[in-house]
Write an enzyme that holds these catalytic residues in place. Sequence first.
Site, PDB file in Angstrom:
ATOM      1  N   SER A 114      12.541   0.815   1.141  1.00 15.54           N
ATOM      2  CA  SER A 114      13.006   1.392   2.415  1.00 15.54           C
ATOM      3  C   SER A 114      13.639   0.308   3.280  1.00 15.54           C
ATOM      4  O   SER A 114      13.257  -0.868   3.175  1.00 15.54           O
ATOM      5  CB  SER A 114      11.804   1.985   3.165  1.00 15.54           C
ATOM      6  OG  SER A 114      12.189   2.404   4.454  1.00 15.54           O
ATOM      7  N   TYR A 142       3.235   0.150   6.566  1.00 14.24           N
ATOM      8  CA  TYR A 142       4.248   0.784   5.709  1.00 14.24           C
ATOM      9  C   TYR A 142       5.396  -0.210   5.467  1.00 14.24           C
ATOM     10  O   TYR A 142       5.835  -0.398   4.341  1.00 14.24           O
ATOM     11  CB  TYR A 142       4.759   2.069   6.372  1.00 14.24           C
ATOM     12  CG  TYR A 142       5.819   2.784   5.574  1.00 14.24           C
ATOM     13  CD1 TYR A 142       5.474   3.596   4.493  1.00 14.24           C
ATOM     14  CD2 TYR A 142       7.179   2.648   5.882  1.00 14.24           C
ATOM     15  CE1 TYR A 142       6.453   4.252   3.746  1.00 14.24           C
ATOM     16  CE2 TYR A 142       8.154   3.286   5.148  1.00 14.24           C
ATOM     17  CZ  TYR A 142       7.792   4.093   4.087  1.00 14.24           C
ATOM     18  OH  TYR A 142       8.761   4.732   3.344  1.00 14.24           O
TER      19      TYR A 142
END
Length: 260
Positions: A138, A148
Site C-alpha cells: 500500500s 497498518y
Amino acid sequence: MSVALITGPTSGIGRGFAEEFARRGFDVVLVSRDGARLEALAADLAARHGVGCEVFVADLAVRADVDRVAERLAAADRPISALVNNAGFGLASSFLDTGVEDEQRLLDVLVVAVMRLTHAALPGMIDRRHGMVINVSSVAGWITGGTYSAAKSWVTVFSESLAQQLEGTGVRMTAACPGFVRTEFHQRAEIEMTALPDFMWLDAPAVVDQAFRDLAVRRPVSVTGLQYKAISGVLRNTPRAVSRFATSLRGRNPRFNPKH
Ligand SMILES: NC(=O)c1ccc[n+]([C@@H]2O[C@H](COP(=O)([O-])OP(=O)(O)OC[C@H]3O[C@@H](n4cnc5c(N)ncnc54)[C@H](OP(=O)(O)O)[C@@H]3O)[C@@H](O)[C@H]2O)c1
C-alpha cells in the site's frame, strides 16, 4: 496449465487478480476464510474461463492454516507458478486503543503469512526457473499511519529486496502499492471515507493491470494512477518529518477517522 494461488480472492483486489489469472488461462487456487464465497467464485471462474479452480479454506491469522497453504505451495507434483499475497484488513482504532490480539492478527495476516507463503513458494519456482510473486502492499507503507503502515512498509521493503535477490533466477516479484481502492476494505474496518474525493479512488482491475505491467518490466514497486505516482514520489523523497506532518493532517479530519 500454469497455476496461480491467490489469497483473499473473495472480494476487492484479490478478486481482480483471480479474474485476471483465470482470463489468462491459469488454473487458480483460491485461499480465504469464507468457503461459500470461495465456492461461488470458483464455479463462476470455471464456467466463464474454463479453468481449474481449487478452493482452499484457511484463516491466515492461524499458523496451522498458513502451514497447510505453505505445503500446497511447496507441492512439487502440482507446481504453483504464481503467488499473490493479497489477503488483508485494517483496524478501526489506533494502537493505543486496539486489543493486543487484534494487533497480533494484523501482523500475522499482513506480514507473517506473506513471509511464510513466499518462503514456501520460492524454492520450487527457482528450481523450475520460472515464477512470479505479487505482494499487495500500500502507499500507506510510506506514511506514518500506525501499525497498518508499519506492516505495509515491511511488505514493500521485503518485496523490493527479494526482487533484487531473484535477478537471474527466472522468478519475478513486485509489491503492488495502491492508494484508496473501492473494495470491502473500509466497510469491513468501519472506516468512514465519505470525505475522500472521487479522483482519489481506484478500481481493483486498474491495480491488477498495473501490477502485471510492472512485473513484465521487472519493476519491484508498482503504483497505480498518476495521482498516486505523484503522491508516492513526494512521500518517498521528502524528509520523514514532512510525511509525519502530512499524516497528522489526515488524522485531524474526523471524516477520515474510524468509528469507535
Ligand atoms: N482497499 C484499499 O483502499 C487498499 C489500499 C491499499 C492496499 N490494500 C490492500 O489490498 C489487499 C486486499 O484488500 P481489499 O481492499 O481488496 O479488501 P477486501 O475487499 O476487504 O478483501 C480482503 C480479502 O482478504 C481476505 N482476508 C481477510 N482476512 C483474512 C484472513 N484472516 N485469512 C484469509 N483471508 C483473509 C478476505 O476474504 P475472507 O473474508 O473470505 O476471508 C478478502 O477476500 C489488503 O492486503 C489491503 O491491505 C487495500
